[in-house]
Write a protein that holds these residues in place. Structure first.
Motif: not given
Ligand code: S3P
Length: 169
Positions: A111, A115, A126-131
């Motif tokens: 991550v 980023s 969307g959310n990078l961490e979640e992906k």
């Protein structure tokens, strides 16, 4: 073809290209990168290929590229796109080509490295961490199963990792 080649697999942002290039230089091997070959051949960036033709078409390009390479690799470090081992048929080809090394990075490290990146269509929006979490969760067992050797990369410099690979292989 065969044991004289080194194949790098791993998640996006795990350093396959940078490490592969340095490793090849030190071993006096040729360096090849499947993403780069596809981009050159298609005359389009990866994001464009995904947008225009979709992921499956990109996966087909990856598979046919591997097939075309199998008899032509010699003393080569091959860096592969992060999704390459998802197709089992690709893993079979990679095994026939050489030693498969999984560059394993933690979710946090990935991550941090990705980023702000805009070149990976699978992580867009969307959310990078979640992906990353979701995809890494699905991919990690695939990478582990495919690998002949696993190298943990967190906290190590490029040089450390290259040295480790040279010692192990
Ligand atoms: C992908 C990884 C990318 C590239 C494409 C798809 C994936 O390569 O092939 O965006 O499915 O993990 P890198 O691992 O070199 O970023």
């Amino acid at each position: 073809m065969g044991a004289d080649n080194i194949i790098l697999i791993g998640f996006m942002g795990s350093g396959k290209s940078v490490i592969g290039r340095r490793l090849a230089k030190q071993m006096k091997y040729r360096f090849m990168d499947t993403d780069k070959i596809i981009v050159d051949k298609e005359g389009m960036e990866i994001q464009e290929i995904f947008k225009k033709y979709g992921e499956e078409r990109f996966r087909d390009l990856e598979s046919s590229l591997l097939l075309s390479m199998i008899d032509n690799l010699d003393r080569t470090v091959l860096s592969t796109g992060g999704g390459m081992p998802v197709r089992e048929s690709n893993v079979k080809l990679l095994h026939a080509m050489g030693k498969i090394i999984y560059l394993r990075s933690s979710q946090n490290a990935i991550v941090n490295r990705l980023s702000g990146d805009t070149t990976r269509p699978l992580l867009e929006g969307g959310n990078l961490e979640e992906k990353v979490e979701k995809l890494l969760h699905a991919r990690a067992p695939i990478y582990e199963k495919a690998a002949d050797i696993i190298i943990d990369t967190d906290g190590k410099s490029i040089d450390d990792i290259v040295k480790e690979i040279i010692i192990i292989t």
